[in-house]
Design a protein around this motif. Structure first.
Motif, mmCIF file in Angstrom:
data_model
loop_
_atom_site.group_PDB
_atom_site.id
_atom_site.type_symbol
_atom_site.label_atom_id
_atom_site.label_comp_id
_atom_site.label_asym_id
_atom_site.label_seq_id
_atom_site.Cartn_x
_atom_site.Cartn_y
_atom_site.Cartn_z
ATOM 1 N N ARG A 185 0.812 -1.229 0.000
ATOM 2 C CA ARG A 185 0.000 0.000 0.000
ATOM 3 C C ARG A 185 0.840 1.271 0.000
ATOM 4 O O ARG A 185 0.410 2.330 -0.429
ATOM 5 N N LEU A 186 2.023 1.185 0.564
ATOM 6 C CA LEU A 186 2.838 2.391 0.754
ATOM 7 C C LEU A 186 4.252 2.183 0.208
ATOM 8 O O LEU A 186 4.850 1.112 0.414
ATOM 9 N N THR A 187 4.786 3.214 -0.438
ATOM 10 C CA THR A 187 6.185 3.167 -0.874
ATOM 11 C C THR A 187 7.091 3.417 0.336
ATOM 12 O O THR A 187 6.619 3.851 1.405
ATOM 13 N N SER A 188 8.367 3.211 0.150
ATOM 14 C CA SER A 188 9.335 3.505 1.228
ATOM 15 C C SER A 188 9.217 4.974 1.629
ATOM 16 O O SER A 188 9.249 5.322 2.808
ATOM 17 N N PHE A 189 9.095 5.832 0.621
ATOM 18 C CA PHE A 189 8.971 7.273 0.845
ATOM 19 C C PHE A 189 7.758 7.567 1.730
ATOM 20 O O PHE A 189 7.848 8.315 2.708
ATOM 21 N N GLU A 190 6.624 6.962 1.388
ATOM 22 C CA GLU A 190 5.389 7.243 2.131
ATOM 23 C C GLU A 190 5.468 6.730 3.575
ATOM 24 O O GLU A 190 4.927 7.341 4.489
ATOM 25 N N ARG A 191 6.141 5.613 3.768
ATOM 26 C CA ARG A 191 6.264 5.080 5.133
ATOM 27 C C ARG A 191 7.157 6.001 5.979
ATOM 28 O O ARG A 191 6.865 6.285 7.126
ATOM 29 N N LEU A 192 8.236 6.456 5.363
ATOM 30 C CA LEU A 192 9.128 7.365 6.083
ATOM 31 C C LEU A 192 8.423 8.705 6.353
ATOM 32 O O LEU A 192 8.607 9.323 7.408
ATOM 33 N N GLU A 193 7.593 9.098 5.418
ATOM 34 C CA GLU A 193 6.874 10.371 5.541
ATOM 35 C C GLU A 193 5.955 10.390 6.778
ATOM 36 O O GLU A 193 5.764 11.448 7.391
ATOM 37 N N ILE A 194 5.417 9.249 7.142
ATOM 38 C CA ILE A 194 4.550 9.201 8.334
ATOM 39 C C ILE A 194 5.336 9.693 9.549
ATOM 40 O O ILE A 194 4.861 10.518 10.326
ATOM 41 N N TYR A 195 6.573 9.229 9.696
ATOM 42 C CA TYR A 195 7.407 9.642 10.839
ATOM 43 C C TYR A 195 7.858 11.094 10.711
ATOM 44 O O TYR A 195 7.952 11.817 11.695
ATOM 45 N N ASN A 196 8.162 11.507 9.491
ATOM 46 C CA ASN A 196 8.590 12.878 9.235
ATOM 47 C C ASN A 196 7.489 13.864 9.658
ATOM 48 O O ASN A 196 7.735 14.853 10.352
ATOM 49 N N ARG A 197 6.267 13.553 9.272
ATOM 50 C CA ARG A 197 5.149 14.444 9.620
ATOM 51 C C ARG A 197 4.873 14.422 11.117
ATOM 52 O O ARG A 197 4.634 15.468 11.719
ATOM 53 N N GLN A 198 4.894 13.252 11.708
ATOM 54 C CA GLN A 198 4.634 13.157 13.151
ATOM 55 C C GLN A 198 5.633 13.995 13.942
ATOM 56 O O GLN A 198 5.279 14.651 14.919
ATOM 57 N N TYR A 199 6.897 13.936 13.509
ATOM 58 C CA TYR A 199 7.943 14.690 14.205
ATOM 59 C C TYR A 199 7.619 16.184 14.183
ATOM 60 O O TYR A 199 7.601 16.846 15.234
ATOM 61 N N TRP A 200 7.355 16.681 13.002
ATOM 62 C CA TRP A 200 7.127 18.126 12.894
ATOM 63 C C TRP A 200 5.841 18.545 13.572
ATOM 64 O O TRP A 200 5.801 19.571 14.261
ATOM 65 N N TRP A 201 4.793 17.807 13.414
ATOM 66 C CA TRP A 201 3.523 18.180 14.036
ATOM 67 C C TRP A 201 3.645 18.164 15.559
ATOM 68 O O TRP A 201 3.117 19.024 16.248
ATOM 69 N N ARG A 202 4.354 17.165 16.070
ATOM 70 C CA ARG A 202 4.484 17.059 17.534
ATOM 71 C C ARG A 202 5.282 18.238 18.095
ATOM 72 O O ARG A 202 4.865 18.880 19.064
ATOM 73 N N LEU A 203 6.418 18.539 17.455
ATOM 74 C CA LEU A 203 7.265 19.616 17.998
ATOM 75 C C LEU A 203 6.650 21.001 17.789
ATOM 76 O O LEU A 203 6.721 21.863 18.674
#
Lengths: 283, 298
Positions: B47-65
């Protein structure tokens, strides 16, 4: 697991996470609750209201500490200030065990404040287990590691997640905080049978179980702790307690937090399965 | 790839700022294509490319901080406006990523950073610095350490001017060029109202918040940020009070602290003794004094 060296030889029942919106209710109404789990980092401070509330809770309830930033799986060294503050809190709460996640989250002293997934390699298992041992030796209380929800897997992995968990806990000789919601979330994100995971857990090491709700998106599931527990997760929980027996169980609800009563009612649904496990033992 | 290398590689991507549409950047850290970068260490699934899976963590990091800074600095947000505050927060996090196990400390370097980067506040630089200092002091006063307080009678029996009085660690002293205490209280009141307001009402409140900030005129103030019964309060101080307390904090003896308090004072000499007595009475009642650290073991 009933009383064992991994949970400080305790027999706790069903608890809920201690959260700020419930403070007034708990302190004024004094509801019946077997125990509370606190997020250690929220109380690793020097003073003020959070510690006063904690002390009032400790006068009336049993408290277990759960951490979110020890990062057993980070390649870098443990943060000594973190450990020292955690130990001070352990002395304050007299928690029978402490738990934190089987994950990493910091590099070169920079923190992501996330629970990042481990590559399931023997090297990672060795490093992680060594750090779990260091933490346990420093804190002088049993340590349980919790499986996390994950959204990515690594090419370098040499084993399944549950094999990795087993490898770490055997090497570290520590307990497990089995989060059945996290197993479900990861099983959906990585397409594996969650019962394979639950069935592979060394039952004698399970110190505690977590249950929680999550959010479903189009292509993946996110561990958000903002919903009631769904049926497939209850089924995993049922299977887990069939295997490990009557075990301290904790409902996590961290966002869109409803009333204390609603959270407590949701947690108490676990009783049905815990009672069955006791009956099965009796027969 | 070993554990250390994987974690460094993933962290670089996770900490890369999001695009304006809140997606992961197409360009990898250090150059090259982020899709290729992600695929080197992250597995794709059906369902998800490597990019999209990594993007989940990238977004969580920025939204949280970003949400942590937004929660801790509503006053600065009111001064800069939502859009500039968000852009500034992103730049700050890039320059000063969290180095603490707790997000409570994320804003610890914000004042110093803002001082070095005046472009974010422009003409409102001084106001921005004052409000950041107040908001950080508020965080520190909320959960700072409290030592056993000296009572008024302990002070009365304290011998002579050579005594060193120690201020409670949670008491923070600020000298500001703007009345930011009033501003922050107004912003909080507006934000509290917004929690139960409809969207239309929020717009109105937001305009009011901007007006409150725009109308703020410079006025030198001296503040003690402290707590009573675990709630944080801002207490306005006279210039002399501030000077005396600051000297005590720096370890000066009582006599020297009082001397320094009146060095630039216009207060008539005959009124000073009475004022000092009243101030000390107030400070002791508020529990601001504690035993000097070196005397605790005896």
């Amino acid at each position: 697991m009933p009383a064992s060296r991994f949970n400080g030889f305790t027999n706790y029942g069903i608890g809920i996470g201690l959260r700020q919106p419930h403070y007034d209710h708990i302190l004024t109404r004094k509801p019946v609750c077997d125990w509370f789990e606190i997020i250690s980092e929220n109380f690793m401070i020097d003073g003020g209201r959070p510690l006063r509330i904690l002390d009032q809770i400790l006068e009336q309830y049993r408290v277990v500490q759960h951490g979110v930033s020890m990062y057993f799986g980070s390649a870098e060294k443990l943060n000594r200030e973190h450990l020292q503050r955690l130990k001070e809190l352990v002395r304050r709460t007299k928690t029978p065990w402490v738990s934190d996640h089987l994950c990493w989250g910091s590099v070169d002293g920079r923190y992501t404040h996330d629970l990042l997934p481990m590559p399931y390699t023997f090297e990672a298992a060795k490093i992680t287990a060594q750090k779990v041992r260091e933490v346990r030796d420093f804190l002088e209380v049993p340590v349980a590691v919790e499986n996390v929800s994950s959204y990515a897997e690594f090419h370098v992995s040499e084993m399944t997640e549950w094999e990795f968990l087993n490898e770490v806990v055997e090497r570290a000789d520590c307990g497990i905080l089995l989060d059945v919601n996290n197993i479900y979330v990861s099983s959906q994100n990585h397409t594996f049978n969650p019962f394979d995971y639950v069935n592979s857990i060394p039952t004698d090491r399970v110190a505690q179980i977590h249950i929680a709700g999550h959010s479903k998106y189009r292509k993946y599931i996110l561990d958000t702790h903002d919903h009631p527990v769904i049926d497939p997760v209850w089924k995993l929980y049922e299977r887990a307690v069939q295997r490990v027996g009557h075990t301290a169980t904790l409902l996590e609800w961290d966002d869109s937090i409803p009333s204390f009563q609603e959270v407590h009612d949701e947690a108490m649904k676990a009783n049905k399965f815990l009672s069955s496990s006791l009956l099965a033992k009796a027969v | 790839m070993n554990l250390d290398a994987i974690q460094k590689q993933m962290t670089r991507a996770v900490m890369t700022p999001l695009t304006p549409s809140e997606h992961m950047q197409r360009h990898a850290p250090g150059g090259g294509d982020m899709r290729r970068y992600a695929s080197k260490f992250i597995k794709p699934n059906d369902r998800l490319t490597s990019f999209e899976r990594l993007e989940i963590y990238n977004r969580q990091y920025w939204w949280r901080l970003l949400s942590s800074l937004q929660e801790d600095f509503p006053g600065l947000r009111a001064v800069l406006g939502d859009r500039k505050f968000e852009a500034m927060s992103k730049a700050y996090i890039v320059d000063c990523p969290s180095t603490s196990f707790t997000l409570r400390n994320l804003g610890a370097k914000l004042e110093g950073w803002l001082r070095k980067h005046p472009k974010w506040a422009g003409k409102q630089q001084q106001l921005a610095l004052d409000i950041v200092r107040l908001e950080w002091a508020d965080i520190e006063a909320f959960d700072g350490k409290a030592e056993p307080a000296l009572q008024t009678k302990d002070l009365a029996t304290a011998a002579g001017g050579d005594i060193q009085l120690q201020l409670q660690p949670y008491v923070r002293l600020l000298d500001c060029k703007y009345p930011v205490d009033d501003l922050l209280l107004a912003v909080r009141e507006t934000d509290d109202d917004n929690e139960v307001a409809s969207n239309a009402f929020s717009e109105k409140k937001k305009r009011r918040r901007i007006r409150v900030t725009a109308k703020l005129k410079p006025a030198e103030i001296f503040l003690a940020v402290h707590r009573i019964d675990d709630s944080v309060y801002f207490r306005k101080l006279a210039r002399e009070e501030f000077a005396i307390l600051t000297s005590l904090r720096h370890g000066k003896t009582l006599a020297r602290a009082v001397d320094s308090g009146f060095r630039k004072s216009h207060m008539p000499a005959e009124k000073r003794a009475e004022a000092v007595q009243a101030w000390f009475q107030n400070w002791a009642t508020l529990g601001w004094f504690c035993q000097p650290a070196q005397k605790k073991s005896t």
